[in-house]
Design a protein around this motif. Structure first.
Motif, PDB file in Angstrom:
ATOM      1  N   ARG A   8      18.396  46.209  43.314  1.00  0.00           N
ATOM      2  CA  ARG A   8      18.757  46.106  44.709  1.00  0.00           C
ATOM      3  C   ARG A   8      19.442  47.313  45.354  1.00  0.00           C
ATOM      4  O   ARG A   8      19.817  48.235  44.482  1.00  0.00           O
ATOM      5  CB  ARG A   8      20.069  45.209  44.698  1.00  0.00           C
ATOM      6  N   GLY A   9      18.790  47.613  46.535  1.00  0.00           N
ATOM      7  CA  GLY A   9      19.580  48.731  47.151  1.00  0.00           C
ATOM      8  C   GLY A   9      18.854  50.132  46.771  1.00  0.00           C
ATOM      9  O   GLY A   9      19.409  51.079  47.204  1.00  0.00           O
ATOM     10  N   ARG A  10      17.655  50.106  46.088  1.00  0.00           N
ATOM     11  CA  ARG A  10      17.291  51.223  45.618  1.00  0.00           C
ATOM     12  C   ARG A  10      15.776  51.297  46.255  1.00  0.00           C
ATOM     13  O   ARG A  10      14.843  52.102  45.520  1.00  0.00           O
ATOM     14  CB  ARG A  10      17.535  51.712  44.236  1.00  0.00           C
ATOM     15  N   ASP A  11      15.185  50.814  47.149  1.00  0.00           N
ATOM     16  CA  ASP A  11      14.060  50.878  47.552  1.00  0.00           C
ATOM     17  C   ASP A  11      13.855  52.231  47.901  1.00  0.00           C
ATOM     18  O   ASP A  11      12.502  52.745  47.411  1.00  0.00           O
ATOM     19  CB  ASP A  11      13.903  49.880  48.896  1.00  0.00           C
ATOM     20  N   ARG A  12      14.312  53.040  48.589  1.00  0.00           N
ATOM     21  CA  ARG A  12      13.779  54.393  48.805  1.00  0.00           C
ATOM     22  C   ARG A  12      13.702  55.165  47.597  1.00  0.00           C
ATOM     23  O   ARG A  12      12.690  55.934  47.472  1.00  0.00           O
ATOM     24  CB  ARG A  12      14.737  54.943  49.790  1.00  0.00           C
ATOM     25  N   HIS A  18       7.587  56.221  42.780  1.00  0.00           N
ATOM     26  CA  HIS A  18       6.251  55.788  42.843  1.00  0.00           C
ATOM     27  C   HIS A  18       5.313  56.654  43.239  1.00  0.00           C
ATOM     28  O   HIS A  18       4.086  56.911  42.531  1.00  0.00           O
ATOM     29  CB  HIS A  18       6.171  54.327  43.428  1.00  0.00           C
ATOM     30  N   HIS A  19       5.762  57.348  44.459  1.00  0.00           N
ATOM     31  CA  HIS A  19       4.737  58.758  44.673  1.00  0.00           C
ATOM     32  C   HIS A  19       4.635  59.533  43.865  1.00  0.00           C
ATOM     33  O   HIS A  19       3.603  60.148  43.512  1.00  0.00           O
ATOM     34  CB  HIS A  19       5.440  59.035  46.054  1.00  0.00           C
ATOM     35  N   THR A  20       5.758  60.115  43.054  1.00  0.00           N
ATOM     36  CA  THR A  20       5.555  61.156  42.128  1.00  0.00           C
ATOM     37  C   THR A  20       4.650  60.893  40.930  1.00  0.00           C
ATOM     38  O   THR A  20       4.145  61.441  40.372  1.00  0.00           O
ATOM     39  CB  THR A  20       6.951  61.615  41.867  1.00  0.00           C
ATOM     40  N   LEU A  21       4.734  59.376  40.549  1.00  0.00           N
ATOM     41  CA  LEU A  21       3.857  58.764  39.838  1.00  0.00           C
ATOM     42  C   LEU A  21       2.503  58.849  39.831  1.00  0.00           C
ATOM     43  O   LEU A  21       1.531  59.480  39.063  1.00  0.00           O
ATOM     44  CB  LEU A  21       4.279  57.561  39.001  1.00  0.00           C
ATOM     45  N   ARG A  44      18.585  52.451  34.505  1.00  0.00           N
ATOM     46  CA  ARG A  44      17.957  51.457  35.148  1.00  0.00           C
ATOM     47  C   ARG A  44      16.763  51.666  35.831  1.00  0.00           C
ATOM     48  O   ARG A  44      15.577  51.437  35.738  1.00  0.00           O
ATOM     49  CB  ARG A  44      18.679  50.400  36.051  1.00  0.00           C
ATOM     50  N   LEU A  45      17.113  52.995  36.823  1.00  0.00           N
ATOM     51  CA  LEU A  45      16.088  53.619  37.610  1.00  0.00           C
ATOM     52  C   LEU A  45      15.014  54.269  36.628  1.00  0.00           C
ATOM     53  O   LEU A  45      13.687  54.136  36.994  1.00  0.00           O
ATOM     54  CB  LEU A  45      16.494  54.636  38.434  1.00  0.00           C
ATOM     55  N   LEU A  46      15.283  54.792  35.516  1.00  0.00           N
ATOM     56  CA  LEU A  46      14.660  55.485  34.642  1.00  0.00           C
ATOM     57  C   LEU A  46      13.650  54.374  33.715  1.00  0.00           C
ATOM     58  O   LEU A  46      12.470  54.600  33.725  1.00  0.00           O
ATOM     59  CB  LEU A  46      15.204  56.081  33.437  1.00  0.00           C
ATOM     60  N   ARG A  47      14.276  53.146  33.476  1.00  0.00           N
ATOM     61  CA  ARG A  47      13.230  51.980  33.093  1.00  0.00           C
ATOM     62  C   ARG A  47      12.378  51.662  34.059  1.00  0.00           C
ATOM     63  O   ARG A  47      11.270  51.197  33.654  1.00  0.00           O
ATOM     64  CB  ARG A  47      14.385  50.856  32.639  1.00  0.00           C
ATOM     65  N   GLU A  48      12.678  51.335  35.305  1.00  0.00           N
ATOM     66  CA  GLU A  48      11.626  51.135  36.528  1.00  0.00           C
ATOM     67  C   GLU A  48      10.668  52.156  36.445  1.00  0.00           C
ATOM     68  O   GLU A  48       9.446  51.769  36.443  1.00  0.00           O
ATOM     69  CB  GLU A  48      12.536  50.901  37.459  1.00  0.00           C
ATOM     70  N   ALA A  49      11.044  53.446  36.127  1.00  0.00           N
ATOM     71  CA  ALA A  49       9.824  54.480  36.272  1.00  0.00           C
ATOM     72  C   ALA A  49       9.022  54.055  35.221  1.00  0.00           C
ATOM     73  O   ALA A  49       7.706  54.209  35.404  1.00  0.00           O
ATOM     74  CB  ALA A  49      10.594  55.679  36.233  1.00  0.00           C
ATOM     75  N   GLU A 185      20.160  61.144  44.432  1.00  0.00           N
ATOM     76  CA  GLU A 185      21.544  60.987  44.143  1.00  0.00           C
ATOM     77  C   GLU A 185      21.788  59.530  44.556  1.00  0.00           C
ATOM     78  O   GLU A 185      21.577  58.976  45.575  1.00  0.00           O
ATOM     79  CB  GLU A 185      22.154  61.957  45.293  1.00  0.00           C
ATOM     80  N   LEU A 186      22.241  59.123  43.337  1.00  0.00           N
ATOM     81  CA  LEU A 186      22.639  57.678  43.305  1.00  0.00           C
ATOM     82  C   LEU A 186      24.206  57.385  43.661  1.00  0.00           C
ATOM     83  O   LEU A 186      24.891  57.778  42.855  1.00  0.00           O
ATOM     84  CB  LEU A 186      22.206  56.934  42.038  1.00  0.00           C
ATOM     85  N   ASP A 187      24.293  56.678  44.843  1.00  0.00           N
ATOM     86  CA  ASP A 187      25.706  56.548  45.178  1.00  0.00           C
ATOM     87  C   ASP A 187      26.072  55.057  45.265  1.00  0.00           C
ATOM     88  O   ASP A 187      25.185  54.115  44.565  1.00  0.00           O
ATOM     89  CB  ASP A 187      25.870  57.059  46.798  1.00  0.00           C
ATOM     90  N   ARG A 188      27.116  54.827  45.837  1.00  0.00           N
ATOM     91  CA  ARG A 188      27.575  53.161  45.575  1.00  0.00           C
ATOM     92  C   ARG A 188      26.392  52.392  46.325  1.00  0.00           C
ATOM     93  O   ARG A 188      25.672  53.061  47.497  1.00  0.00           O
ATOM     94  CB  ARG A 188      28.806  53.198  46.196  1.00  0.00           C
ATOM     95  N   LEU A 189      26.147  51.152  45.982  1.00  0.00           N
ATOM     96  CA  LEU A 189      25.267  50.490  46.905  1.00  0.00           C
ATOM     97  C   LEU A 189      25.992  49.968  48.154  1.00  0.00           C
ATOM     98  O   LEU A 189      26.985  49.949  48.158  1.00  0.00           O
ATOM     99  CB  LEU A 189      24.977  48.900  46.012  1.00  0.00           C
ATOM    100  N   ASP A 190      25.270  49.564  49.254  1.00  0.00           N
ATOM    101  CA  ASP A 190      25.611  49.305  50.454  1.00  0.00           C
ATOM    102  C   ASP A 190      26.102  47.893  49.975  1.00  0.00           C
ATOM    103  O   ASP A 190      25.955  46.769  49.135  1.00  0.00           O
ATOM    104  CB  ASP A 190      24.707  49.051  51.335  1.00  0.00           C
TER     105      ASP A 190
END
Length: 901
Positions: A8-12, A18-21, A44-49, A185-190
């Motif tokens: 959640r909250g990391r669509d961008r 995905h573009h870099t892949l 988690r972002l690394l696992r998704e990648a 840069e991962l900040d707090r979720l909205d």
């Protein structure tokens, strides 16, 4: 974030990955930094990648750091590359490298080659998690390899805690960012994303109280997960540490003890060690492990680990500090008994041993010795910890201080080394111990600061009662550095004393160094035949004792003599043989020494593109081996001058800015080289006479002295260029002084014909000068003489020479002179080095590109062509630029389309 819930909250951020892949699938490399505080969802972002990479057929290499292994060189890197179902590296080969005293350079070379080979077969995603906890060698690899593998299909995805971390980590971030790495840069979720995440975890809409608690976590995913889990289990939200304490209290005593002991030791669970510390058998831990499943998970290699570092930290916080230190100290004893590597023992002892613990002191010293060649900064820290544990009255303190000072110098921490050395002197350590540490410091600093090396040798040699072997080594090293500093009278005296000491000690290695240094002095005294004879004698002695016994290369100096005498071709033969031997014997420092020589010799031979590539390769090796005076005088000056010839003033200005450190150096010979480069750049950049005079005034006063006026290594052709500049500036006294030096040198050495050409040139006997220059493979001095002849035929030939060597700025100047005579010549760049397309490749670039297009790695190309891998990378990068390519895939495709390639 948990695997079974949506991100959640990391669509961008996910879209960017995905573009870099997609780009790496197309063969283009990239570097992306993912930063953020603990618990922000980096892992988690690394696992998704990784999941997305698998769907695209991209192979993943997962590297994860462990804070308790930060002292172990290459631990994170090698675990990632040796682990998993498809290891990138062969463990047998790595064991060989670990035993190599020069492993810092060669381990990186092997890793680079392995990644390159893997990427040739299939696009690669390399993820590094918890970068802030990586060991020195892993950080070095992360700093250096992405740039060197930029042409390969490798996507680097690196996660760390932003600006929170040790200096090595922060410098790595800076280097990658300066190199163009992308950043996430991962900040707090909205608030909406945090609420959605809570609902996913809860399986229902969260209450208002739960949402308020969620927002109170700062909307950090890991903390939201822990908080919601507590609410799900107990009906009320709690903070992470409260949740951990509550969950621990619900476990049986065995499971709780197992987790507490494990949290003190490492992120990864060592069940045999935990079993011994808790007086159980490993089998008896099966039940506790099952019971503690909410705290644990398996990593990619199947090892049990804490689910998150925040969980481990929360568990460890429940263990009293004194108990934690006792457990780690006992674990260290067990590790020693089991013959574990010294660095692993040191990691346990660093924060658990008490002052006066002799066993711990000895273990830390062994670890520092193991770390010295591969991670000197960590080695220095370990050695200093041993010093802290050593009582004030112990006879070991002097030795440990000496070790620590040497390691701090190796690590580039000069100010700390100096302060610690002063403390050694204040303890009244014996002369022998002090001399040994100063010799070690001098040997290291002679690669980086000639003046500091002289200081250390002077102070050590003045100590009373030294053995002849120590004194001979000190005086030999002092003598060679005095020749580089530019103090001939002191060098004469020191070298004579050094030869006497070497004879008494029977030390042939020291004798060879002294003779080679005397050869340098003889050359500067205009006795070139004597210089050659002394060098030949030094080479013969060095061949008997072996290169490893010498602190300075007699063979290198003998090659320089050929180059200075107008025969860079002969000198390059020496250098090529030296490169082969250095590659064969795995001597990284010697490989770089020969490469430094080669860049200047290639420049003298008119192979400007090759000279630039070699020099840039030398500068790249500074990551592993450091920079210094000699690298500046050779590689930095070479790339600056090549940039001037090529008309790349922007690059020349950048190199000249770097050369400011040379102009501030205490050693006159280094300062002269920096001033000479600065003057040449200033002339090309508008030619402000006042600025040029300022830069050349010291050189003008030095002609006729016993040190090269324009820096080292000496080039008689540069003296001619100085005379031309002095005349143009309206400085006849400068020109006369330099001309007299040129005349005297040639008169004293009639058998060296190249010197006769320089005299004829400055005296205006240009037809004679041109005729003699033609006898030597030095195209640039010949072209300059032809320019001075000034006829249409001579200018036309000069223009052709400049075109052939890639000196586009010079050829443009000559075309201007021809136009003034009514003659127009079209640029010959279509077939000249420096142009675009296939025809613009130099022979070396073409050969490198051909081998790479056939599937060879940079390491394989380097071995076949007797170059360093860094130099191969530079040639390949230049070829890509000229061909308009960005990857090996594109090169292979283009080569397939051109049968003549």
């Amino acid at each position: 974030m948990e695997k079974d819930t949506p991100v959640r909250g990391r669509d961008r951020e996910l879209a960017a990955l995905h573009h870099t892949l997609d780009r790496v699938v197309a063969g283009q490399g990239s570097v992306t930094l993912v930063t953020g505080p603990a618990g922000s969802g980096k892992s988690r972002l690394l696992r998704e990648a990784a999941l997305a990479a698998g769907l695209r057929g991209v192979r993943r290499v997962a590297i994860a750091a462990d804070p308790d292994s930060a002292l172990i060189p290459g631990d994170s890197l090698l675990r990632g590359l040796l682990g998993g179902p498809e290891p990138i590296l062969a463990s047998e080969r790595m064991r060989e490298l670990v035993a190599d005293p020069e492993r810092r350079y060669w381990v990186l070379a092997e890793v680079r080659d392995a990644i390159e080979r893997a990427a040739l077969r299939r696009p690669l995603l390399v993820t590094v998690d918890d970068l802030q906890w990586c060991d020195d060698l892993t950080l070095l690899a992360v700093r250096a390899l992405p740039e060197r593998l930029a042409a390969d299909a490798v996507m680097w995805l690196l996660a760390g805690r932003g600006a929170d971390g040790p200096p090595g980590y922060l410098s790595t971030l800076g280097r990658l960012t300066d190199g163009g790495a992308g950043t996430i840069e991962l900040d707090r979720l909205d608030d909406d994303a945090a609420a959605a995440m809570a609902a996913d975890l809860l399986g229902a809409a969260p209450s208002a109280d739960l949402l308020a608690a969620v927002h109170g976590t700062g909307n950090r995913p890991m903390l939201i997960s822990a908080l919601v889990r507590g609410a799900r289990e107990d009906g009320s939200p709690v903070r992470l540490r409260q949740l951990i304490r509550r969950q621990l209290s619900r476990l049986g005593a065995d499971a709780r003890t197992m987790l507490e002991v494990a949290s003190v030791l490492s992120r990864r669970l060592s069940l045999p060690l935990i079993a011994e510390l808790t007086h159980r058998s490993p089998a008896a831990l099966l039940g506790p492990v099952r019971e503690a499943h909410d705290f644990l998970s398996e990593d990619d290699d199947g090892h049990l680990v804490f689910q998150h570092d925040l969980i481990r930290e929360a568990v460890r916080a429940t263990v009293p500090g004194a108990v934690a230190r006792t457990l780690r100290r006992e674990a260290a004893r067990i590790a020693v008994r089991e013959n574990a590597p010294a660095v692993e023992v040191a990691a346990l002892l660093a924060d658990s041993a008490e002052p006066g613990d002799e066993e711990a002191i000895a273990a830390l010293r062994r670890a520092a010795g193991e770390l010295a060649s591969v991670a000197p900064s960590s080695a220095a820290d370990v050695s200093r910890r041993a010093l802290e544990l050593t009582p004030a009255g112990s006879p070991l303190r002097g030795e440990i201080i000496a070790d620590s000072v040497r390691l701090l110098w190796l690590a580039g921490r000069a100010h700390e080394a100096t302060r610690l050395a002063h403390s050694l002197l204040s303890t009244g350590a014996g002369p022998a111990a002090e001399a040994v540490v100063r010799l070690a410091i001098a040997a290291v600093s002679s690669q980086y600061s000639f003046v500091e090396a002289v200081r250390q040798c002077e102070r050590a040699a003045a100590l009373p009662g030294l053995p002849d072997t120590t004194r001979a080594s000190l005086l030999a090293l002092e003598g060679v550095n005095l020749t580089m500093v530019g103090d001939p009278p002191r060098a004469d005296a020191v070298l004579a004393e050094g030869l006497d000491a070497a004879a008494r000690a029977g030390d042939d290695a020291a004798r060879a160094i002294c003779l080679a240094s005397q050869s340098v002095l003889a050359l500067n005294d205009q006795n070139w035949t004597t210089a050659r004879d002394l060098a030949d004698e030094a080479v013969a002695i060095s061949a008997r004792v072996g290169a490893a016994a010498a602190l300075w290369g007699s063979t290198q100096w003998r090659g320089w003599l050929d180059g200075i005498a107008g025969r860079p071709d002969l000198a390059l033969e020496h250098a090529d043989q030296g490169m082969r031997a250095a590659q064969r014997d795995g001597q990284a420092w010697l490989l770089r020494q020969w490469s430094m020589d080669r860049c200047k010799l290639l420049y003298d031979a008119g192979r400007l593109e090759d000279a630039r590539a070699e020099a840039e390769g030398v500068r790249a090796m500074s990551d592993e081996l450091g920079a210094g005076n000699y690298a500046d005088c050779t590689a930095l000056v070479t790339v600056g001058r090549v940039a001037l010839h090529a008309g790349d003033l922007a690059a020349a200005r950048r190199y000249d800015a770097e050369a400011a450190r040379m102009r501030a150096d205490e050693a006159p010979i280094v300062r002269h080289a920096g001033l000479w480069l600065g003057a040449l750049v200033a002339l090309a950049d508008g030619g402000d006479p006042a600025r040029v005079r300022e830069l050349l005034s010291e050189a003008a006063a030095s002609f006729g002295d016993r040190i090269p006026a324009l820096g080292t290594p000496l080039d008689p052709a540069d003296d001619v260029l100085f005379v031309r500049i002095a005349r143009d500036l309206g400085e006849p006294e400068w020109a006369a002084r330099a001309t007299e030096t040129i005349r005297r040198r040639a008169a004293a050495n009639p058998s060296f014909r190249f010197l006769a050409a320089t005299v004829a040139h400055v005296e205006g006997r240009l037809t004679e000068a041109v005729a003699i220059y033609r006898e030597f493979p030095r195209p640039l001095p010949l072209a300059v003489a032809l320019e001075d002849v000034g006829t249409v035929e001579a200018l036309d030939e000069a223009c052709l020479i400049y075109d052939e060597v890639g000196a586009t700025r010079d050829s443009s100047r000559v075309r201007g002179a021809l136009r003034k005579r009514g003659v127009r010549r079209r640029p010959r760049t279509a077939a000249a080095p420096g142009g675009d397309g296939w025809a613009g490749l130099t022979p070396t670039e073409r050969e490198v590109a051909r081998r790479v297009a056939e599937g060879a790695t940079n390491r394989q190309v380097a071995t076949a062509m007797f170059l360093s891998p860094h130099t191969v990378s530079t040639h390949l990068r230049h070829a890509f630029t000229k061909l308009g390519l960005s990857s090996r895939v594109e090169l292979a495709r283009l080569a397939h389309q051109h049968s003549d390639f």
